[in-house]
Design a protein around this motif. Structure first.
Motif, PDB file in Angstrom:
ATOM      1  N   GLY A   1       9.123  -7.020  32.957  1.00  0.00           N
ATOM      2  CA  GLY A   1      10.085  -6.511  31.989  1.00  0.00           C
ATOM      3  C   GLY A   1       9.489  -5.431  31.103  1.00  0.00           C
ATOM      4  N   GLY A   2       8.226  -5.602  30.731  1.00  0.00           N
ATOM      5  CA  GLY A   2       7.562  -4.602  29.897  1.00  0.00           C
ATOM      6  C   GLY A   2       7.402  -3.271  30.617  1.00  0.00           C
ATOM      7  N   LEU A   3       7.067  -3.317  31.892  1.00  0.00           N
ATOM      8  CA  LEU A   3       6.941  -2.072  32.656  1.00  0.00           C
ATOM      9  C   LEU A   3       8.294  -1.378  32.809  1.00  0.00           C
ATOM     10  CD1 LEU A   3       4.399  -3.225  35.389  1.00  0.00           C
ATOM     11  CD2 LEU A   3       3.989  -1.568  33.553  1.00  0.00           C
TER      12      LEU A   3
ATOM     13  N   LEU B   1      19.960 -12.986  38.050  1.00  0.00           N
ATOM     14  CA  LEU B   1      19.535 -12.441  39.346  1.00  0.00           C
ATOM     15  C   LEU B   1      20.542 -11.422  39.890  1.00  0.00           C
ATOM     16  CD1 LEU B   1      18.040 -15.540  41.201  1.00  0.00           C
ATOM     17  CD2 LEU B   1      16.833 -13.461  40.521  1.00  0.00           C
ATOM     18  N   VAL B   2      21.824 -11.656  39.658  1.00  0.00           N
ATOM     19  CA  VAL B   2      22.837 -10.690  40.092  1.00  0.00           C
ATOM     20  C   VAL B   2      22.637  -9.353  39.374  1.00  0.00           C
ATOM     21  CG1 VAL B   2      25.296 -10.126  39.983  1.00  0.00           C
ATOM     22  CG2 VAL B   2      24.572 -12.361  40.818  1.00  0.00           C
ATOM     23  N   VAL B   3      22.428  -9.412  38.044  1.00  0.00           N
ATOM     24  CA  VAL B   3      22.206  -8.183  37.277  1.00  0.00           C
ATOM     25  C   VAL B   3      20.913  -7.504  37.735  1.00  0.00           C
ATOM     26  CG1 VAL B   3      21.879  -7.206  34.981  1.00  0.00           C
ATOM     27  CG2 VAL B   3      23.482  -9.095  35.305  1.00  0.00           C
ATOM     28  N   TRP B   4      19.884  -8.314  37.963  1.00  0.00           N
ATOM     29  CA  TRP B   4      18.604  -7.783  38.467  1.00  0.00           C
ATOM     30  C   TRP B   4      18.833  -7.066  39.798  1.00  0.00           C
ATOM     31  CZ3 TRP B   4      13.615 -11.331  38.735  1.00  0.00           C
ATOM     32  CH2 TRP B   4      12.519 -10.560  39.155  1.00  0.00           C
ATOM     33  N   GLY B   5      19.560  -7.696  40.706  1.00  0.00           N
ATOM     34  CA  GLY B   5      19.826  -7.086  42.001  1.00  0.00           C
ATOM     35  C   GLY B   5      20.621  -5.796  41.884  1.00  0.00           C
TER      36      GLY B   5
ATOM     37  N   LEU C   1      19.446   6.113  35.361  1.00  0.00           N
ATOM     38  CA  LEU C   1      18.157   5.434  35.262  1.00  0.00           C
ATOM     39  C   LEU C   1      17.936   4.793  33.904  1.00  0.00           C
ATOM     40  CD1 LEU C   1      15.918   7.814  37.361  1.00  0.00           C
ATOM     41  CD2 LEU C   1      16.218   5.360  37.731  1.00  0.00           C
ATOM     42  N   LEU C   2      18.556   5.304  32.869  1.00  0.00           N
ATOM     43  CA  LEU C   2      18.493   4.633  31.572  1.00  0.00           C
ATOM     44  C   LEU C   2      19.162   3.256  31.655  1.00  0.00           C
ATOM     45  CD1 LEU C   2      19.253   7.552  29.063  1.00  0.00           C
ATOM     46  CD2 LEU C   2      17.102   6.289  29.294  1.00  0.00           C
ATOM     47  N   VAL C   3      20.326   3.212  32.300  1.00  0.00           N
ATOM     48  CA  VAL C   3      21.033   1.932  32.466  1.00  0.00           C
ATOM     49  C   VAL C   3      20.211   0.985  33.337  1.00  0.00           C
ATOM     50  CG1 VAL C   3      23.089   0.833  33.417  1.00  0.00           C
ATOM     51  CG2 VAL C   3      23.306   2.965  32.112  1.00  0.00           C
ATOM     52  N   ILE C   4      19.686   1.495  34.450  1.00  0.00           N
ATOM     53  CA  ILE C   4      18.899   0.664  35.371  1.00  0.00           C
ATOM     54  C   ILE C   4      17.661   0.110  34.680  1.00  0.00           C
ATOM     55  CG2 ILE C   4      17.370   0.820  37.391  1.00  0.00           C
ATOM     56  CD1 ILE C   4      19.461   2.637  38.675  1.00  0.00           C
ATOM     57  N   SER C   5      16.924   0.966  33.971  1.00  0.00           N
ATOM     58  CA  SER C   5      15.692   0.529  33.312  1.00  0.00           C
ATOM     59  C   SER C   5      15.986  -0.515  32.241  1.00  0.00           C
ATOM     60  CB  SER C   5      14.976   1.730  32.685  1.00  0.00           C
ATOM     61  OG  SER C   5      14.623   2.679  33.660  1.00  0.00           O
ATOM     62  N   ALA C   6      17.034  -0.289  31.456  1.00  0.00           N
ATOM     63  CA  ALA C   6      17.386  -1.257  30.409  1.00  0.00           C
ATOM     64  C   ALA C   6      17.789  -2.592  31.010  1.00  0.00           C
ATOM     65  CB  ALA C   6      18.521  -0.686  29.546  1.00  0.00           C
ATOM     66  N   ALA C   7      18.586  -2.553  32.081  1.00  0.00           N
ATOM     67  CA  ALA C   7      19.029  -3.801  32.713  1.00  0.00           C
ATOM     68  C   ALA C   7      17.855  -4.558  33.317  1.00  0.00           C
ATOM     69  CB  ALA C   7      20.076  -3.496  33.791  1.00  0.00           C
ATOM     70  N   LEU C   8      16.936  -3.847  33.977  1.00  0.00           N
ATOM     71  CA  LEU C   8      15.769  -4.514  34.546  1.00  0.00           C
ATOM     72  C   LEU C   8      14.875  -5.099  33.463  1.00  0.00           C
ATOM     73  CD1 LEU C   8      14.674  -2.139  37.469  1.00  0.00           C
ATOM     74  CD2 LEU C   8      15.473  -4.497  37.660  1.00  0.00           C
ATOM     75  N   ALA C   9      14.631  -4.338  32.409  1.00  0.00           N
ATOM     76  CA  ALA C   9      13.778  -4.825  31.326  1.00  0.00           C
ATOM     77  C   ALA C   9      14.336  -6.116  30.728  1.00  0.00           C
ATOM     78  CB  ALA C   9      13.635  -3.756  30.245  1.00  0.00           C
TER      79      ALA C   9
ATOM     80  N   GLY D   1       6.691  -2.845  38.254  1.00  0.00           N
ATOM     81  CA  GLY D   1       7.226  -3.968  37.482  1.00  0.00           C
ATOM     82  C   GLY D   1       8.077  -4.898  38.318  1.00  0.00           C
ATOM     83  N   HIS D   2       8.915  -4.325  39.172  1.00  0.00           N
ATOM     84  CA  HIS D   2       9.774  -5.157  40.006  1.00  0.00           C
ATOM     85  C   HIS D   2       8.963  -6.025  40.953  1.00  0.00           C
ATOM     86  CE1 HIS D   2      12.874  -6.414  42.849  1.00  0.00           C
ATOM     87  NE2 HIS D   2      12.087  -5.936  43.809  1.00  0.00           N
ATOM     88  N   PHE D   3       8.027  -5.423  41.689  1.00  0.00           N
ATOM     89  CA  PHE D   3       7.292  -6.204  42.683  1.00  0.00           C
ATOM     90  C   PHE D   3       6.310  -7.177  42.040  1.00  0.00           C
ATOM     91  CE2 PHE D   3       9.072  -3.283  45.717  1.00  0.00           C
ATOM     92  CZ  PHE D   3       9.229  -4.088  46.838  1.00  0.00           C
ATOM     93  N   ALA D   4       5.823  -6.856  40.855  1.00  0.00           N
ATOM     94  CA  ALA D   4       4.996  -7.827  40.138  1.00  0.00           C
ATOM     95  C   ALA D   4       5.810  -9.079  39.839  1.00  0.00           C
ATOM     96  CB  ALA D   4       4.470  -7.214  38.838  1.00  0.00           C
ATOM     97  N   ALA D   5       7.056  -8.880  39.397  1.00  0.00           N
ATOM     98  CA  ALA D   5       7.897 -10.011  39.015  1.00  0.00           C
ATOM     99  C   ALA D   5       8.554 -10.694  40.215  1.00  0.00           C
ATOM    100  CB  ALA D   5       8.973  -9.539  38.040  1.00  0.00           C
ATOM    101  N   TYR D   6       9.117  -9.889  41.127  1.00  0.00           N
ATOM    102  CA  TYR D   6       9.900 -10.464  42.222  1.00  0.00           C
ATOM    103  C   TYR D   6       9.036 -11.286  43.171  1.00  0.00           C
ATOM    104  CZ  TYR D   6      13.438 -10.822  45.868  1.00  0.00           C
ATOM    105  OH  TYR D   6      14.333 -11.298  46.787  1.00  0.00           O
ATOM    106  N   THR D   7       7.766 -10.922  43.295  1.00  0.00           N
ATOM    107  CA  THR D   7       6.862 -11.697  44.147  1.00  0.00           C
ATOM    108  C   THR D   7       6.791 -13.151  43.701  1.00  0.00           C
ATOM    109  OG1 THR D   7       5.525  -9.723  44.562  1.00  0.00           O
ATOM    110  CG2 THR D   7       4.486 -11.838  45.021  1.00  0.00           C
ATOM    111  N   TYR D   8       6.999 -13.403  42.403  1.00  0.00           N
ATOM    112  CA  TYR D   8       6.846 -14.752  41.860  1.00  0.00           C
ATOM    113  C   TYR D   8       8.164 -15.339  41.361  1.00  0.00           C
ATOM    114  CZ  TYR D   8       1.942 -13.755  42.267  1.00  0.00           C
ATOM    115  OH  TYR D   8       0.710 -13.439  42.781  1.00  0.00           O
ATOM    116  N   VAL D   9       9.293 -14.782  41.848  1.00  0.00           N
ATOM    117  CA  VAL D   9      10.577 -15.271  41.363  1.00  0.00           C
ATOM    118  C   VAL D   9      10.830 -16.705  41.814  1.00  0.00           C
ATOM    119  CG1 VAL D   9      11.919 -14.396  43.334  1.00  0.00           C
ATOM    120  CG2 VAL D   9      13.008 -14.650  41.087  1.00  0.00           C
ATOM    121  N   ARG D  10      10.359 -17.083  42.995  1.00  0.00           N
ATOM    122  CA  ARG D  10      10.596 -18.453  43.464  1.00  0.00           C
ATOM    123  C   ARG D  10       9.935 -19.494  42.564  1.00  0.00           C
ATOM    124  NH1 ARG D  10      10.858 -20.988  49.487  1.00  0.00           N
ATOM    125  NH2 ARG D  10      10.900 -23.169  48.875  1.00  0.00           N
ATOM    126  N   PRO D  11       8.622 -19.384  42.272  1.00  0.00           N
ATOM    127  CA  PRO D  11       8.047 -20.394  41.377  1.00  0.00           C
ATOM    128  C   PRO D  11       8.667 -20.406  39.993  1.00  0.00           C
ATOM    129  CG  PRO D  11       6.443 -18.657  41.867  1.00  0.00           C
ATOM    130  CD  PRO D  11       7.586 -18.491  42.813  1.00  0.00           C
TER     131      PRO D  11
END
Length: 401
Positions: A380-382, A315-319, A287-295, A234-244
């Protein structure tokens, strides 16, 4: 092996050897930084590499894909092949392979040689990461294992912040070949540091491929690997396209994007250490906190990222969240199989690198089919699926069945 020194830890570590152990941890962190920098180095150099070797940027991008796939396959295969060899010797040998791979890439007269070089980098990366991930318990006293593990994994986080941009900067100042030479020399320096700082690390037990695969029968290991696959894909699917997405949704200029991504990276380093401390107490809760924050942050970026301020906060929260994924999931797996740390690490590295490749593929298909905003929702869904798996699956905090 009997423990004869006072306050010896699980790996035979005593307070008396703690100082050398900490130096060893720092050297191992340098190794993880170097392998991840080596893996990702082509990202900022695709155009000059393609021009010099007479291939398209898309073809040049295979230099990254090949390394990731080789790392994913080699990690579980190398562990049984390492047999009873001393792990200090093995780490140094793998760093030598990484050195040769980077220097060969710098010399490459054509793309075929570049592919061979990147295969060597993948082998070195998969092996080093597998061994390094479980070394903290053998190098420092029990009370320091959590912080030492975080330091080892900080090499990964720092590489994403400084390693790749530094390589790109060297490429701009000199040329892309100089960037590979620089990382090759760094790998050699780290090799020397490992040889000097690490104590002898005899193999704890002989590992067979069947034993690595049998770990998957443990429901706690299966859950941990599932969470790794979902979060990293999920992260790499999204982060690859964060610039556009930032350009389209927030109207962010090119210069500001660089600043935002640097802030994201710094937050990732902080998240690595925060999650390391939390995972040492409760991998599931962390990991519950991490997964919820990423989603939440990934899915909401296209919705609430309409200004630079809100996009920056997201982006800060994502990082912070993603920075803790590696150390938290690794802690989960090592706690699930403390008697087979290298086997668990091998599975972790294999799944992690496979998920990187899958994430790029999923992101590309979603972007082409439904637009870049849809990629964020997929990511986010992943992450939300990882939240469910973390909550319902077996964790190392549960009793062994």
């Amino acid at each position: 092996m009997a423990l004869t020194e006072k306050n010896a830890g699980p790996g035979g570590v005593s307070e008396r050897s703690a100082t050398r152990g900490r130096l060893g941890v720092a050297a191992v962190a340098g190794a993880t930084f170097t392998v991840v920098t080596s893996e990702m180095l082509p990202v900022g150099l695709l155009t000059p590499i393609g021009d010099a070797l007479g291939v398209t940027e898309g073809t040049a991008g295979l230099a990254l894909t090949i390394t990731g796939l080789v790392g994913a396959v080699s990690a579980p295969l190398l562990t049984p092949l390492l047999g009873r060899f001393d792990r200090r010797t093995v780490l140094c040998a793998l760093m030598a392979v990484l050195t040769v791979g980077n220097l060969l890439a710098a010399w490459a007269p054509d793309f075929a040689v570049m592919v061979a070089a990147r295969v060597l980098v993948g082998i070195g990366m998969g092996g080093v990461w597998t061994i390094a991930a479980g070394l903290a318990v053998r190098l420092v006293p029990p009370k320091s294992i959590g912080s030492a593990t975080s330091l080892i994994f900080s090499g990964i986080a720092v590489a994403s912040v400084l390693g790749v941009p530094a390589g790109t900067y060297i490429g701009e100042l000199a040329d892309w070949r100089s960037a590979f030479v620089t990382v090759g020399v760094l790998a050699l320096v780290v090799l020397v540091a490992l040889a000097v700082s690490l104590p002898p690390l005899p193999a704890e037990q002989e590992v067979r491929l069947g034993g690595v695969l049998r770990l998957c029968a443990d429901p706690r290991v299966r859950t941990g690997l599932g969470v790794v696959a979902l979060l990293v894909t999920g992260h790499f699917a999204a982060y690859t396209y964060v610039r556009p997405v930032l350009e389209e949704v927030s109207g962010v200029s090119a210069g500001m994007i660089g600043t935002l991504l640097l802030v994201y990276g710094v937050a990732g380093v902080a998240g690595n250490f925060a999650a390391g401390a939390g995972a040492g107490r409760s991998p599931r809760s962390t990991l519950l906190v991490i997964s919820a924050a990423l989603a939440a942050t990934v899915a909401l970026l296209p919705v609430f990222g309409g200004s630079v301020l809100t996009a920056g906060v997201l982006l800060v929260v994502w990082g912070l969240a993603y920075g803790g994924v590696s150390v938290s999931t690794q802690t989960w797996l090592l706690s699930s199989a403390p008697e087979a740390r290298e086997s668990a690490s091998a599975l972790f590295v294999g799944v992690f690198n496979g998920a990187i490749a899958l994430g790029a593929l999923v992101g590309g298909l979603a972007a082409d089919g439904a637009g870049v905003n849809a990629v964020m929702w997929w990511g986010g869904g992943l992450a939300a699926a990882a939240l469910v798996v973390t909550a319902l699956g077996k964790s190392p905090e549960d009793e062994r069945l």
